[in-house]
Design a protein around this motif. Structure first.
Motif, mmCIF file in Angstrom:
data_model
loop_
_atom_site.group_PDB
_atom_site.id
_atom_site.type_symbol
_atom_site.label_atom_id
_atom_site.label_comp_id
_atom_site.label_asym_id
_atom_site.label_seq_id
_atom_site.Cartn_x
_atom_site.Cartn_y
_atom_site.Cartn_z
ATOM 1 N N GLU A 1 0.836 -1.204 0.000
ATOM 2 C CA GLU A 1 0.000 0.000 0.000
ATOM 3 C C GLU A 1 0.873 1.258 0.000
ATOM 4 N N LEU A 2 1.922 1.242 0.791
ATOM 5 C CA LEU A 2 2.788 2.421 0.910
ATOM 6 C C LEU A 2 3.570 2.728 -0.369
ATOM 7 N N VAL A 3 3.866 1.709 -1.169
ATOM 8 C CA VAL A 3 4.600 1.954 -2.423
ATOM 9 C C VAL A 3 3.683 1.970 -3.640
ATOM 10 N N GLY A 4 2.366 1.845 -3.420
ATOM 11 C CA GLY A 4 1.413 1.966 -4.509
ATOM 12 C C GLY A 4 1.206 0.708 -5.329
ATOM 13 N N LEU A 5 1.410 -0.452 -4.719
ATOM 14 C CA LEU A 5 1.201 -1.719 -5.405
ATOM 15 C C LEU A 5 0.163 -2.545 -4.657
ATOM 16 N N THR A 6 -0.370 -3.560 -5.330
ATOM 17 C CA THR A 6 -1.181 -4.540 -4.623
ATOM 18 C C THR A 6 -0.212 -5.463 -3.872
ATOM 19 N N LYS A 7 -0.735 -6.271 -2.989
ATOM 20 C CA LYS A 7 0.123 -7.198 -2.248
ATOM 21 C C LYS A 7 0.809 -8.175 -3.213
ATOM 22 N N ALA A 8 0.064 -8.693 -4.178
ATOM 23 C CA ALA A 8 0.639 -9.626 -5.156
ATOM 24 C C ALA A 8 1.728 -8.941 -5.989
ATOM 25 N N GLU A 9 1.473 -7.704 -6.404
ATOM 26 C CA GLU A 9 2.475 -6.960 -7.177
ATOM 27 C C GLU A 9 3.727 -6.709 -6.344
ATOM 28 N N TYR A 10 3.533 -6.324 -5.072
ATOM 29 C CA TYR A 10 4.677 -6.066 -4.202
ATOM 30 C C TYR A 10 5.547 -7.314 -4.074
ATOM 31 N N LEU A 11 4.906 -8.452 -3.836
ATOM 32 C CA LEU A 11 5.665 -9.694 -3.700
ATOM 33 C C LEU A 11 6.427 -10.024 -4.981
ATOM 34 N N GLU A 12 5.790 -9.834 -6.130
ATOM 35 C CA GLU A 12 6.457 -10.098 -7.408
ATOM 36 C C GLU A 12 7.624 -9.133 -7.622
ATOM 37 N N TRP A 13 7.405 -7.843 -7.345
ATOM 38 C CA TRP A 13 8.455 -6.824 -7.496
ATOM 39 C C TRP A 13 9.640 -7.151 -6.587
ATOM 40 N N PHE A 14 9.340 -7.450 -5.321
ATOM 41 C CA PHE A 14 10.395 -7.711 -4.344
ATOM 42 C C PHE A 14 11.166 -8.980 -4.697
ATOM 43 N N GLU A 15 10.440 -10.048 -5.011
ATOM 44 C CA GLU A 15 11.090 -11.326 -5.323
ATOM 45 C C GLU A 15 11.898 -11.264 -6.624
ATOM 46 N N SER A 16 11.473 -10.416 -7.558
ATOM 47 C CA SER A 16 12.199 -10.285 -8.830
ATOM 48 C C SER A 16 13.370 -9.310 -8.715
ATOM 49 N N GLN A 17 13.515 -8.678 -7.540
ATOM 50 C CA GLN A 17 14.553 -7.663 -7.324
ATOM 51 C C GLN A 17 14.417 -6.504 -8.310
ATOM 52 N N GLY A 18 13.179 -6.157 -8.627
ATOM 53 C CA GLY A 18 12.906 -5.019 -9.494
ATOM 54 C C GLY A 18 13.075 -5.297 -10.971
ATOM 55 N N LEU A 19 13.167 -6.559 -11.356
ATOM 56 C CA LEU A 19 13.283 -6.915 -12.772
ATOM 57 C C LEU A 19 11.900 -7.112 -13.382
ATOM 58 N N VAL A 20 11.773 -6.752 -14.644
ATOM 59 C CA VAL A 20 10.555 -7.030 -15.394
ATOM 60 C C VAL A 20 10.894 -8.140 -16.367
ATOM 61 N N TYR A 21 10.042 -9.144 -16.418
ATOM 62 C CA TYR A 21 10.319 -10.294 -17.270
ATOM 63 C C TYR A 21 9.647 -10.179 -18.625
ATOM 64 N N CYS A 22 10.229 -10.864 -19.567
ATOM 65 C CA CYS A 22 9.828 -10.868 -20.972
ATOM 66 C C CYS A 22 8.352 -11.232 -21.145
ATOM 67 N N SER A 23 7.718 -10.569 -22.099
ATOM 68 C CA SER A 23 6.319 -10.862 -22.414
ATOM 69 C C SER A 23 6.186 -11.976 -23.449
ATOM 70 N N GLY A 24 7.313 -12.467 -23.967
ATOM 71 C CA GLY A 24 7.294 -13.517 -24.982
ATOM 72 C C GLY A 24 6.976 -14.879 -24.408
ATOM 73 N N THR A 25 6.722 -15.812 -25.309
ATOM 74 C CA THR A 25 6.469 -17.187 -24.896
ATOM 75 C C THR A 25 7.528 -18.099 -25.506
ATOM 76 N N THR A 26 7.802 -19.161 -24.811
ATOM 77 C CA THR A 26 8.790 -20.139 -25.282
ATOM 78 C C THR A 26 8.148 -21.053 -26.315
ATOM 79 N N VAL A 27 8.968 -21.878 -26.948
ATOM 80 C CA VAL A 27 8.441 -22.822 -27.940
ATOM 81 C C VAL A 27 7.482 -23.820 -27.297
ATOM 82 N N LYS A 28 7.586 -24.003 -25.979
ATOM 83 C CA LYS A 28 6.671 -24.893 -25.259
ATOM 84 C C LYS A 28 5.396 -24.178 -24.827
ATOM 85 N N GLY A 29 5.263 -22.897 -25.205
ATOM 86 C CA GLY A 29 4.060 -22.145 -24.885
ATOM 87 C C GLY A 29 4.022 -21.520 -23.513
ATOM 88 N N GLN A 30 5.144 -21.555 -22.788
ATOM 89 C CA GLN A 30 5.207 -20.949 -21.457
ATOM 90 C C GLN A 30 5.772 -19.535 -21.555
#
Length: 127
Positions: free
Chosen positions: A66-95
């Motif tokens: 709340e204090l940084v302007g994210l939802t709880k799920a977003e905060y956890l993702e931001w924190f766990e990723s160390q501030g990295l944003v991951y690719c929007s692409g998909t692998t050949v296996k569809g993931q």
């Protein structure tokens, strides 16, 4: 609650939050409450409302978000990723690709959120 009851409740909440491992401090000279929000490279001290401090010990992650302007799920993702944003692409296996996008790393919460919403791609997917 009257002002005296709120003040007492906030002081008790500060003690509970600090006892629960949260970083909270009161700047009485400025009549401000600040919470140490875990983030990239340490803590960011952010002013909190008395109501936020009252709820801090019960669910610190929700208040940090709340204090940084994210939802709880977003905060956890931001924190766990160390501030990295991951690719929007998909692998050949569809993931979803797990590579970081070609952009700055260790982003602030708000910069991370904007870049995540905008999407982006790693080198393998044209970034």
């Amino acid at each position: 609650m009257n002002q005296s009851e709120i003040s007492k409740a906030v002081v008790e909440a500060l003690a509970r939050a600090n006892g629960a491992g949260c970083n909270v401090r009161a700047r009485y000279t400025e009549c401000a409450l600040t919470v140490g929000v875990p983030g990239m490279g340490g803590f960011e001290w952010i002013d909190a409302t008395p109501e936020q401090v009252l709820r801090l010990a019960d669910d610190p992650t929700a208040i940090y978000a709340e204090l940084v302007g994210l939802t709880k799920a977003e905060y956890l993702e931001w924190f766990e990723s160390q501030g990295l944003v991951y690719c929007s692409g998909t692998t050949v296996k569809g993931q979803r690709c797990k590579n970081p996008i070609v952009r700055p790393q260790a982003l602030s919460a708000q910069d991370w959120k904007k870049l995540r919403e905008d999407g982006g791609y790693c080198h393998a997917h044209g970034g």
